[in-house]
Structures are given as structure tokens and as C-alpha cells.
Design an enzyme around this catalytic site. Structure first.
Site, PDB file in Angstrom:
ATOM      1  N   SER A  35       2.900 -20.876-100.995  1.00 47.29           N
ATOM      2  CA  SER A  35       4.242 -20.353-100.760  1.00 47.29           C
ATOM      3  C   SER A  35       4.148 -19.152 -99.830  1.00 47.29           C
ATOM      4  O   SER A  35       3.175 -19.029 -99.069  1.00 47.29           O
ATOM      5  CB  SER A  35       4.897 -19.994-102.104  1.00 47.29           C
ATOM      6  OG  SER A  35       6.273 -19.752-101.940  1.00 47.29           O
ATOM      7  N   ASN A  36       5.119 -18.291 -99.855  1.00 44.44           N
ATOM      8  CA  ASN A  36       5.099 -17.104 -98.991  1.00 44.44           C
ATOM      9  C   ASN A  36       5.867 -15.982 -99.685  1.00 44.44           C
ATOM     10  O   ASN A  36       6.339 -16.135-100.809  1.00 44.44           O
ATOM     11  CB  ASN A  36       5.680 -17.436 -97.604  1.00 44.44           C
ATOM     12  CG  ASN A  36       7.102 -17.916 -97.709  1.00 44.44           C
ATOM     13  OD1 ASN A  36       7.992 -17.151 -98.078  1.00 44.44           O
ATOM     14  ND2 ASN A  36       7.334 -19.188 -97.434  1.00 44.44           N
ATOM     15  N   ARG A  37       6.012 -14.866 -99.001  1.00 45.35           N
ATOM     16  CA  ARG A  37       6.506 -13.640 -99.639  1.00 45.35           C
ATOM     17  C   ARG A  37       8.027 -13.515 -99.669  1.00 45.35           C
ATOM     18  O   ARG A  37       8.543 -12.475-100.056  1.00 45.35           O
ATOM     19  CB  ARG A  37       5.901 -12.430 -98.906  1.00 45.35           C
ATOM     20  CG  ARG A  37       4.386 -12.341 -99.039  1.00 45.35           C
ATOM     21  CD  ARG A  37       3.845 -11.236 -98.151  1.00 45.35           C
ATOM     22  NE  ARG A  37       4.585 -10.007 -98.356  1.00 45.35           N
ATOM     23  CZ  ARG A  37       4.919  -9.160 -97.372  1.00 45.35           C
ATOM     24  NH1 ARG A  37       4.583  -9.417 -96.126  1.00 45.35           N
ATOM     25  NH2 ARG A  37       5.583  -8.066 -97.649  1.00 45.35           N
TER      26      ARG A  37
ATOM     27  N   ALA B  63      12.358 -19.113 -95.668  1.00 39.78           N
ATOM     28  CA  ALA B  63      10.981 -19.151 -95.150  1.00 39.78           C
ATOM     29  C   ALA B  63      10.370 -20.457 -95.664  1.00 39.78           C
ATOM     30  O   ALA B  63       9.819 -20.522 -96.765  1.00 39.78           O
ATOM     31  CB  ALA B  63      10.209 -17.938 -95.643  1.00 39.78           C
TER      32      ALA B  63
END
Ligand code: PMT
Length: 214
Positions: free
Chosen positions: A19-21, A87
Site C-alpha cells: 500500500s502507500n502512505r 493514491a
């Protein structure tokens, strides 16, 4: 107005994911600004832990990039403006394991395959809709965002350099430049995400209004 927010998750096995932030803050700010401006707003949101804004027309919670694409496809006909702040993971594990991978079974490498580009997948059905993208950049934000805008056929792109203090992921402020195909970039100072969101919603609504005029 249709808004996407947050990250997507791409599972490696039932307990692990890529995943991402993204926290959803920027997307929620755009949704809130849309509601404040009198739009009906549907929000398609990846996994986040903040409260969605009130007054939404609809809220679709999704997990993966492919889920997000399906939810946006289902709502596209309904909207006049799409703002993609999400995102989206660009790739996912090719073969997620059905059971938790144990230490001794750790694969030597993780094979990844590309996820669909959601904006590109929706482009053939764009019609008169206004498509706004975001560009998460690490330096050289404006040039790189300009080429994303052209490649994805967008009416507007909001470029943020996510390495700058107070900008990008997981903060309540952002510093961005707004690009459109036919005007010089508008560089904006660091400001609360809700203020940036109001500027984006206002500009997108003007573009949509201009298209509706005979
Ligand atoms: O959620 P926050 O913590 O508030 O953080 C905000 C943010 C940093 C996530 C936000 O400001 C931001 O920059 N969002 C865009 C993130 C991104 O995926 O950028 P990108 O440059 O990789 O993608 C360009 C555009 O294509 C984006 O509109 C994206 O939603 C879209 N995209 C990306 C990948 C993909 N497979 N399909 C897409 O449609």
C-alpha cells in the site's frame, strides 16, 4: 461530483498487503469542499481511519485498485466532475497466497503485475465530464505532472511534491501547483488542504459550467 480518496491495498496473503502512505485527508477535503459548494458528492474511498465528511450523496468503501475502478465505473455516468486524489497502487502481487505465508515458506521474490490505470480506463467514457487528476511527485513536480496530464487526457492536474515539508501524505496542509492544458501553471503557497480543495472545486466547476453553456 465523484471523488476518489485514500490508498489502495494489494494483498500478498490474507494478512499482508502492499500500500502507500495516503490517509484520505486530501480527498476528504475535496469532497467536503464539493458539499460546501452545493454539489452532490459521491466519495469512493480506500482503507482509511479518518471520518468522512458529512452531507455526502454516497460513500463507497473499496480495498484494491480493481475494486476502486469498479466503483468509479459504476458511478461515472452520474457525475459531471471526477477528482482523482486517490493514491492507487500501480502494481499488485501476481498470485496472492490463499493462506498466510510462513517464515520457512518465504518466496525469494514477489512477482508483481500492473494494476489498471483507472483514469486511462475511464477515459473512453469521459464525454463532457471534467477529469481532475493529482500528481504525487518527488521533485520536478510541474514538468512530470504536465506530462501525466497530457498522457491521461485530463482537464486539470494538481501537482504536489510529496517530499516537501507540510505537503503530500498524512498532513493537513499541502503545497501544490494547478495545471490545465491551456494556461501557465498556477503555483499555490502552503495552505490547509481544505483551502486547496476549495480552489480545485471552484476551478473544476467553472470548467464544467463552461461545457454546459451552448
Ligand atoms: O491522502 P493524503 O494523506 O491526504 O495524501 C494526499 C495525496 C499525497 C495522496 C494526494 O495529494 C495525491 O498526490 N494524490 C495522487 C496520488 C497518485 O497516485 O499520484 P500519481 O502521480 O501516481 O497518479 C497520477 C494520477 O493518476 C492520480 O490522479 C491517480 O489517482 C491516478 N492513478 C494512478 C494510478 C493508477 N493505477 N490509476 C490512476 O488513475
Amino acid at each position: 461530483m465523484l471523488v476518489s480518496a485514500g490508498p489502495t491495498r494489494e494483498f500478498v496473503d490474507p494478512v499482508r498487503f502492499l500500500s502507500n502512505r495516503s490517509t484520505g485527508r486530501m480527498g476528504f477535503a475535496v469532497a467536503r469542499a464539493g458539499v460546501e459548494a452545493g454539489h452532490e458528492v459521491a466519495l469512493v474511498c480506500g482503507p482509511v481511519s479518518i471520518e468522512p465528511p458529512s452531507g455526502l450523496f454516497a460513500l463507497d468503501n473499496v480495498v484494491s485498485a480493481r475494486d476502486m475502478l469498479a466503483a468509479l465505473e459504476a458511478r461515472l455516468e452520474w457525475c459531471d466532475i471526477l477528482v482523482m486524489t486517490a493514491a492507487v497502487a500501480d502494481f499488485r502481487p501476481e498470485a496472492p497466497a490463499a493462506r498466510k505465508i510462513r517464515k520457512g515458506e518465504m518466496p525469494e521474490c514477489l512477482r508483481l503485475v500492473p494494476n489498471p490505470d483507472i483514469l486511462a480506463a475511464l477515459a473512453p467514457r469521459k464525454g463532457d465530464r471534467v477529469f481532475v487528476g493529482f500528481a504525487a511527485e518527488t521533485g520536478d513536480a510541474v514538468d512530470s505532472a504536465a506530462s501525466k496530464m497530457r498522457r491521461k487526457g485530463l482537464d486539470m492536474i494538481v501537482a504536489n511534491d510529496v517530499t516537501r515539508p507540510g505537503a503530500g501524505f498524512a498532513v493537513d496542509t499541502n503545497e501544490a501547483a494547478i495545471l490545465t492544458p491551456d494556461a501557465p501553471p498556477q503555483a499555490l503557497p502552503l495552505m490547509p488542504k481544505i483551502e486547496l480543495a476549495r480552489i480545485i472545486v471552484d476551478r473544476a466547476a467553472r470548467l464544467a459550467d463552461a461545457r454546459r453553456r451552448p
